[in-house]
Motif scaffolding. Sequence first.
Motif, mmCIF file in Angstrom:
data_model
loop_
_atom_site.group_PDB
_atom_site.id
_atom_site.type_symbol
_atom_site.label_atom_id
_atom_site.label_comp_id
_atom_site.label_asym_id
_atom_site.label_seq_id
_atom_site.Cartn_x
_atom_site.Cartn_y
_atom_site.Cartn_z
ATOM 1 N N CYS A 191 35.300 36.209 49.526
ATOM 2 C CA CYS A 191 36.635 36.787 49.399
ATOM 3 C C CYS A 191 37.480 35.943 48.450
ATOM 4 O O CYS A 191 37.270 34.739 48.309
ATOM 5 N N ILE A 192 38.442 36.600 47.816
ATOM 6 C CA ILE A 192 39.332 35.913 46.894
ATOM 7 C C ILE A 192 40.666 36.649 46.892
ATOM 8 O O ILE A 192 40.755 37.795 47.314
ATOM 9 N N GLY A 193 41.690 35.971 46.410
ATOM 10 C CA GLY A 193 43.017 36.577 46.360
ATOM 11 C C GLY A 193 43.931 35.965 47.405
ATOM 12 O O GLY A 193 43.480 35.320 48.349
ATOM 13 N N THR B 22 34.277 26.731 48.096
ATOM 14 C CA THR B 22 34.320 26.035 46.808
ATOM 15 C C THR B 22 33.745 26.852 45.644
ATOM 16 O O THR B 22 33.799 26.409 44.503
ATOM 17 N N LEU B 23 33.223 28.052 45.900
ATOM 18 C CA LEU B 23 32.627 28.847 44.819
ATOM 19 C C LEU B 23 33.565 29.069 43.625
ATOM 20 O O LEU B 23 33.112 29.012 42.484
ATOM 21 N N PRO B 24 34.867 29.309 43.820
ATOM 22 C CA PRO B 24 35.745 29.512 42.654
ATOM 23 C C PRO B 24 35.829 28.292 41.729
ATOM 24 O O PRO B 24 36.313 28.411 40.606
ATOM 25 N N GLN B 25 35.352 27.138 42.152
ATOM 26 C CA GLN B 25 35.377 25.933 41.321
ATOM 27 C C GLN B 25 34.110 25.776 40.472
ATOM 28 O O GLN B 25 33.975 24.806 39.734
ATOM 29 N N ILE B 26 33.212 26.741 40.536
ATOM 30 C CA ILE B 26 31.928 26.632 39.836
ATOM 31 C C ILE B 26 32.135 26.564 38.325
ATOM 32 O O ILE B 26 33.030 27.193 37.774
ATOM 33 N N GLN B 27 31.296 25.789 37.669
ATOM 34 C CA GLN B 27 31.370 25.609 36.220
ATOM 35 C C GLN B 27 30.228 26.369 35.536
ATOM 36 O O GLN B 27 29.158 26.553 36.118
ATOM 37 N N PRO B 28 30.436 26.808 34.276
ATOM 38 C CA PRO B 28 29.381 27.510 33.543
ATOM 39 C C PRO B 28 28.086 26.693 33.518
ATOM 40 O O PRO B 28 28.104 25.479 33.339
ATOM 41 N N GLU C 282 35.905 40.095 39.794
ATOM 42 C CA GLU C 282 36.649 40.422 41.000
ATOM 43 C C GLU C 282 36.651 41.929 41.184
ATOM 44 O O GLU C 282 36.922 42.679 40.246
ATOM 45 N N VAL C 283 36.315 42.373 42.402
ATOM 46 C CA VAL C 283 36.233 43.802 42.702
ATOM 47 C C VAL C 283 36.922 44.092 44.025
ATOM 48 O O VAL C 283 37.184 43.187 44.822
ATOM 49 N N LEU D 253 40.399 40.791 47.721
ATOM 50 C CA LEU D 253 39.389 41.131 46.726
ATOM 51 C C LEU D 253 38.078 40.421 47.040
ATOM 52 O O LEU D 253 38.043 39.508 47.849
ATOM 53 N N ARG D 254 37.015 40.847 46.363
ATOM 54 C CA ARG D 254 35.731 40.171 46.478
ATOM 55 C C ARG D 254 35.372 39.590 45.110
ATOM 56 O O ARG D 254 35.495 40.266 44.089
ATOM 57 N N ALA D 255 34.960 38.329 45.089
ATOM 58 C CA ALA D 255 34.516 37.673 43.860
ATOM 59 C C ALA D 255 32.997 37.707 43.835
ATOM 60 O O ALA D 255 32.342 37.283 44.795
#
Length: 194
Positions: free
Chosen positions: A173-175, A122-128, A151-152, A180-182
Amino acid sequence: MLHITGQKAGFYSLIGILNLAVGVMFYVINIAPTPVLASPQPVAKPPVIIKQIAATQGIPIRVAVPSLNIDLPVAVGSYNPDDGNWTVDTTQAYFADASMPVNNSNGTSLIYGHAQSTVFETLPQIQPGAEAIVTTDTGYAFHYQYVSVQEVLPTDTSVFDTNGTPKLVLQTCIGAYSELRALFSFKLVSIEKI
C-alpha cells in the motif's frame, strides 16, 4: 490464512515433482562432475548459476531484498475481486495465487504484503538495480533486478497478466491513507539451484 484446495495442491505438487525431475536430469547430464581418482584435495566449486532451464517454476516460500533488509517467509494468499480483500497479515508476505508461479518462461508473479515495518514498509526506498531473491518450493533461487514502480487503484487487476516475459512484482500500500497500491517491478536475471 487461506489453505490450498486439494485439487490445486495436487496440481502444484505434480508441477514440483516434474520440475525436480527435470532439474535432476539436467544436473546428471550437464553438470555432475566426472569422478577423479586420488585427487590431492577437493576443490570447492562456486554455486551453479542456471540462466535458462525449460519449464522451471515454483511457488515462492521466501522473498528477500537485501539492500532494504527485507527477508520474509511467503505464504499463498488470494485476492477476492468481489469484495476487494486480500489474504494478509503482519508477519509474512503472500504469493497471489491468481498470478503466475515464479518461472523463467512467461507472466507476472505477484508477492504482496502490508506497508508495515515487519513486512514491506521500506519498499518505497528501493534504488534502481536493487536485487530481489525469491526462493521456491522446488529448490531454486530466482534472482531479479528492480526496474520500476507504478501506483494503481486497489481495483486494478492488470498485475495478474500471464503474458510477456517473466517478471516479479512486489506490491504494498502507498499514499497518505494507503489508498493506492505500489507495484514494484523486477526483471529476471538468473536462477540458482539451491
